[in-house]
Write a protein that holds these residues in place. Structure first.
Motif, PDB file in Angstrom:
ATOM      1  N   ILE A   9       0.841  -1.196   0.000  1.00  0.00           N
ATOM      2  CA  ILE A   9       0.000   0.000   0.000  1.00  0.00           C
ATOM      3  C   ILE A   9       0.877   1.248   0.000  1.00  0.00           C
ATOM      4  O   ILE A   9       1.834   1.353   0.764  1.00  0.00           O
ATOM      5  N   ASP A  10       0.557   2.182  -0.876  1.00  0.00           N
ATOM      6  CA  ASP A  10       1.261   3.465  -0.959  1.00  0.00           C
ATOM      7  C   ASP A  10       0.248   4.587  -0.829  1.00  0.00           C
ATOM      8  O   ASP A  10      -0.896   4.458  -1.259  1.00  0.00           O
ATOM      9  N   VAL A  11       0.706   5.692  -0.303  1.00  0.00           N
ATOM     10  CA  VAL A  11      -0.114   6.894  -0.241  1.00  0.00           C
ATOM     11  C   VAL A  11       0.306   7.801  -1.377  1.00  0.00           C
ATOM     12  O   VAL A  11       1.489   8.100  -1.548  1.00  0.00           O
ATOM     13  N   ILE A  12      -0.657   8.217  -2.167  1.00  0.00           N
ATOM     14  CA  ILE A  12      -0.382   9.094  -3.298  1.00  0.00           C
ATOM     15  C   ILE A  12      -1.020  10.442  -2.994  1.00  0.00           C
ATOM     16  O   ILE A  12      -2.231  10.530  -2.771  1.00  0.00           O
ATOM     17  N   LYS A  13      -0.216  11.479  -2.984  1.00  0.00           N
ATOM     18  CA  LYS A  13      -0.714  12.817  -2.692  1.00  0.00           C
ATOM     19  C   LYS A  13      -0.851  13.574  -4.007  1.00  0.00           C
ATOM     20  O   LYS A  13       0.111  13.742  -4.742  1.00  0.00           O
ATOM     21  N   MET A  14      -2.062  14.033  -4.290  1.00  0.00           N
ATOM     22  CA  MET A  14      -2.351  14.717  -5.547  1.00  0.00           C
ATOM     23  C   MET A  14      -2.721  16.169  -5.268  1.00  0.00           C
ATOM     24  O   MET A  14      -3.114  16.516  -4.161  1.00  0.00           O
ATOM     25  N   ASN A  15      -2.607  17.001  -6.295  1.00  0.00           N
ATOM     26  CA  ASN A  15      -3.038  18.387  -6.209  1.00  0.00           C
ATOM     27  C   ASN A  15      -4.529  18.476  -6.501  1.00  0.00           C
ATOM     28  O   ASN A  15      -5.086  17.648  -7.223  1.00  0.00           O
ATOM     29  N   THR A  16      -5.148  19.520  -5.999  1.00  0.00           N
ATOM     30  CA  THR A  16      -6.553  19.747  -6.327  1.00  0.00           C
ATOM     31  C   THR A  16      -6.640  20.305  -7.744  1.00  0.00           C
ATOM     32  O   THR A  16      -5.663  20.820  -8.291  1.00  0.00           O
ATOM     33  N   VAL A  17      -7.813  20.210  -8.341  1.00  0.00           N
ATOM     34  CA  VAL A  17      -8.019  20.739  -9.690  1.00  0.00           C
ATOM     35  C   VAL A  17      -7.801  22.248  -9.697  1.00  0.00           C
ATOM     36  O   VAL A  17      -7.186  22.801 -10.606  1.00  0.00           O
TER      37      VAL A  17
END
Length: 121
Positions: A9-17
């Motif tokens: 399991i990995d945590v992926i941090k994304m930007n908001t639109v």
């Protein structure tokens, strides 16, 4: 609770639109692909962003939709050059992308053509 592959399991941090639209990170997203001569997507992105900026400055495409004038092309070239310079690119964007944007503007001709082709078939 038991999960068989929990060690993967990995945590992926994304930007908001909103963040992506307000301040895109050109250097990490597009600049690496600009070196590939076969990659057209980043070039289209630069052409679209340049067109949107020039159209916004012209009052939502009031002057830019009237036809592919040389002044519009020079404005697009200048804006595309600013974008590629901000990405750290030395080469300029090919003029054919900018001419295509000027030719159709906001007409969405390709979508209309695809729909009519599907209806005709």
């Amino acid at each position: 609770m038991f999960c068989k592959n929990c060690h993967q399991i990995d945590v992926i941090k994304m930007n908001t639109v909103r963040r992506e639209l307000e301040s895109p990170d050109w250097c990490s997203d597009v600049a690496g692909e600009m070196y590939d001569p076969d990659a057209t997507c980043p070039r289209w992105l630069v052409a679209i962003k340049a067109f949107e900026k020039v159209a916004h400055e012209a009052g939502d495409a009031a002057a830019i939709e009237s036809g592919p004038a040389e002044s519009d092309l020079s404005k697009l070239k200048e804006e595309a050059k600013q974008i590629t310079t901000a990405m750290g690119q030395e080469s300029e964007l090919d003029e054919s992308y900018l001419k295509e944007m000027l030719r159709f503007g906001r007409a969405k001709l390709h979508n209309v053509s695809a729909f009519l082709g599907g209806v005709a078939a």
